[in-house]
Design a protein around this motif. Structure first.
Motif, PDB file in Angstrom:
ATOM      1  N   UNK A  94      -5.970  36.564  42.018  1.00 54.33           N
ATOM      2  CA  UNK A  94      -7.418  36.665  41.859  1.00 54.33           C
ATOM      3  C   UNK A  94      -7.960  35.541  40.974  1.00 54.33           C
ATOM      4  N   UNK A  95      -7.246  35.240  39.910  1.00 48.89           N
ATOM      5  CA  UNK A  95      -7.687  34.173  39.002  1.00 48.89           C
ATOM      6  C   UNK A  95      -7.664  32.834  39.708  1.00 48.89           C
ATOM      7  N   UNK A  96      -6.623  32.577  40.493  1.00 53.29           N
ATOM      8  CA  UNK A  96      -6.521  31.309  41.234  1.00 53.29           C
ATOM      9  C   UNK A  96      -7.677  31.170  42.238  1.00 53.29           C
ATOM     10  N   UNK A  97      -7.944  32.231  42.969  1.00 52.40           N
ATOM     11  CA  UNK A  97      -9.045  32.194  43.936  1.00 52.40           C
ATOM     12  C   UNK A  97     -10.396  32.035  43.237  1.00 52.40           C
ATOM     13  N   UNK A  98     -10.555  32.685  42.094  1.00 53.02           N
ATOM     14  CA  UNK A  98     -11.806  32.560  41.336  1.00 53.02           C
ATOM     15  C   UNK A  98     -11.999  31.135  40.843  1.00 53.02           C
ATOM     16  N   UNK A  99     -10.929  30.494  40.401  1.00 54.73           N
ATOM     17  CA  UNK A  99     -11.035  29.092  39.956  1.00 54.73           C
ATOM     18  C   UNK A  99     -11.412  28.183  41.113  1.00 54.73           C
ATOM     19  N   UNK A 100     -10.861  28.456  42.307  1.00 51.14           N
ATOM     20  CA  UNK A 100     -11.237  27.662  43.481  1.00 51.14           C
ATOM     21  C   UNK A 100     -12.711  27.829  43.802  1.00 51.14           C
ATOM     22  N   UNK A 101     -13.203  29.050  43.700  1.00 49.75           N
ATOM     23  CA  UNK A 101     -14.629  29.291  43.936  1.00 49.75           C
ATOM     24  C   UNK A 101     -15.490  28.645  42.852  1.00 49.75           C
ATOM     25  N   UNK A 102     -15.056  28.765  41.615  1.00 49.57           N
ATOM     26  CA  UNK A 102     -15.816  28.234  40.481  1.00 49.57           C
ATOM     27  C   UNK A 102     -15.886  26.717  40.523  1.00 49.57           C
ATOM     28  N   UNK A 103     -14.775  26.074  40.842  1.00 53.08           N
ATOM     29  CA  UNK A 103     -14.712  24.614  40.788  1.00 53.08           C
ATOM     30  C   UNK A 103     -15.315  23.932  42.017  1.00 53.08           C
ATOM     31  N   UNK A 104     -15.120  24.507  43.188  1.00 47.41           N
ATOM     32  CA  UNK A 104     -15.615  23.816  44.369  1.00 47.41           C
ATOM     33  C   UNK A 104     -16.149  24.713  45.446  1.00 47.41           C
ATOM     34  N   UNK A 105     -16.417  25.952  45.127  1.00 45.84           N
ATOM     35  CA  UNK A 105     -16.917  26.951  46.064  1.00 45.84           C
ATOM     36  C   UNK A 105     -16.081  26.968  47.348  1.00 45.84           C
ATOM     37  N   UNK A 106     -14.748  26.955  47.152  1.00 44.65           N
ATOM     38  CA  UNK A 106     -13.807  27.064  48.259  1.00 44.65           C
ATOM     39  C   UNK A 106     -13.039  28.357  48.106  1.00 44.65           C
ATOM     40  N   UNK A 119     -20.321  30.331  31.341  1.00 47.70           N
ATOM     41  CA  UNK A 119     -19.864  28.937  31.172  1.00 47.70           C
ATOM     42  C   UNK A 119     -18.474  28.881  30.547  1.00 47.70           C
ATOM     43  N   UNK A 120     -17.628  29.819  30.961  1.00 47.80           N
ATOM     44  CA  UNK A 120     -16.264  29.870  30.462  1.00 47.80           C
ATOM     45  C   UNK A 120     -15.377  30.499  31.530  1.00 47.80           C
ATOM     46  N   UNK A 121     -14.090  30.340  31.385  1.00 52.70           N
ATOM     47  CA  UNK A 121     -13.148  30.992  32.293  1.00 52.70           C
ATOM     48  C   UNK A 121     -12.373  32.072  31.544  1.00 52.70           C
ATOM     49  N   UNK A 122     -13.023  32.694  30.594  1.00 50.96           N
ATOM     50  CA  UNK A 122     -12.391  33.680  29.726  1.00 50.96           C
ATOM     51  C   UNK A 122     -12.088  34.978  30.474  1.00 50.96           C
ATOM     52  N   UNK A 153     -18.334  34.354  39.296  1.00 50.10           N
ATOM     53  CA  UNK A 153     -19.720  34.565  38.873  1.00 50.10           C
ATOM     54  C   UNK A 153     -19.801  34.750  37.355  1.00 50.10           C
ATOM     55  N   UNK A 154     -18.873  35.485  36.794  1.00 44.48           N
ATOM     56  CA  UNK A 154     -18.843  35.645  35.339  1.00 44.48           C
ATOM     57  C   UNK A 154     -18.585  34.302  34.679  1.00 44.48           C
ATOM     58  N   UNK A 155     -17.729  33.488  35.276  1.00 40.79           N
ATOM     59  CA  UNK A 155     -17.493  32.140  34.757  1.00 40.79           C
ATOM     60  C   UNK A 155     -18.755  31.291  34.777  1.00 40.79           C
ATOM     61  N   UNK A 156     -19.515  31.395  35.873  1.00 38.90           N
ATOM     62  CA  UNK A 156     -20.772  30.634  35.962  1.00 38.90           C
ATOM     63  C   UNK A 156     -21.789  31.147  34.935  1.00 38.90           C
ATOM     64  N   UNK A 157     -21.858  32.460  34.774  1.00 38.95           N
ATOM     65  CA  UNK A 157     -22.834  33.034  33.844  1.00 38.95           C
ATOM     66  C   UNK A 157     -22.496  32.750  32.380  1.00 38.95           C
TER      67      UNK A 157
END
Length: 181
Positions: A6-18, A40-43, A34-38
């Protein structure tokens, strides 16, 4: 494990919306992104804090769903207390797993479908309930089976006008799911 996926997929979405996976639905990874975007962290802590809030709101939704789960308000409140004290719900709210988001979205969907069926000419209500059901299914595919079960039960129990609303809702959900595929 699932958490790392899940974290790997979230990073792909966060970094390049893939979304580089056909084995997982995008709901939970999108939630993490979405939480990362809101924030501004990957916490991971931020994700867990949001999940704790959603877990608490799930108990509130159960308490507010008088007439859907049961006809007596006291039973809904008892159900909400039992949910709030459920050790598995508490455990999963502190893990990077889709269970907490799924249960919250499922409770929200049921509550919104109930509201949709009790209010006449509420296009916004139909859309919001449909989006909540769609988000539930995109978080965990088992939500589709649950929704179809509830839909088939409700379809025969409601008025013709509400059947029409259920059909409109089903079409909106179908478009949402087809957009992902």
């Amino acid at each position: 494990t699932d958490s790392f996926g899940y974290i790997h997929l979230a990073k792909s979405l966060h970094d390049g919306f893939q979304f580089p996976s056909i084995l997982r639905t995008p709901g939970y990874p999108f939630f993490i992104a979405l939480i990362g975007w809101l924030t501004h962290t990957t916490s991971i802590i931020a994700v867990i804090l949001f999940q704790i809030v959603f877990d608490t709101l799930t108990a509130v939704l159960v308490a507010m769903s008088v007439g859907f789960f049961c006809l007596h308000n006291g039973l809904n409140k008892m159900g909400a207390i039992l949910y709030a004290l459920n050790p598995l719900a508490i455990y999963y709210s502190g893990k990077i797993m889709s269970e907490t988001l799924f249960i919250f979205l499922l409770a929200l969907s049921l509550y919104l479908v109930k509201k949709m069926l009790t209010q006449k000419n509420n296009r916004a209500g139909i859309l919001i309930a449909s989006l909540a059901v769609g988000a539930t299914i995109l978080t965990r595919p088992i939500g589709l089976g649950f929704y179809l079960l509830v839909l088939s039960f409700l379809f025969w129990k409601v008025s013709a006008h509400n059947r029409y609303n259920l059909i409109k809702s089903g079409l909106i959900i179908s478009v949402l799911l087809l957009a992902w595929m």
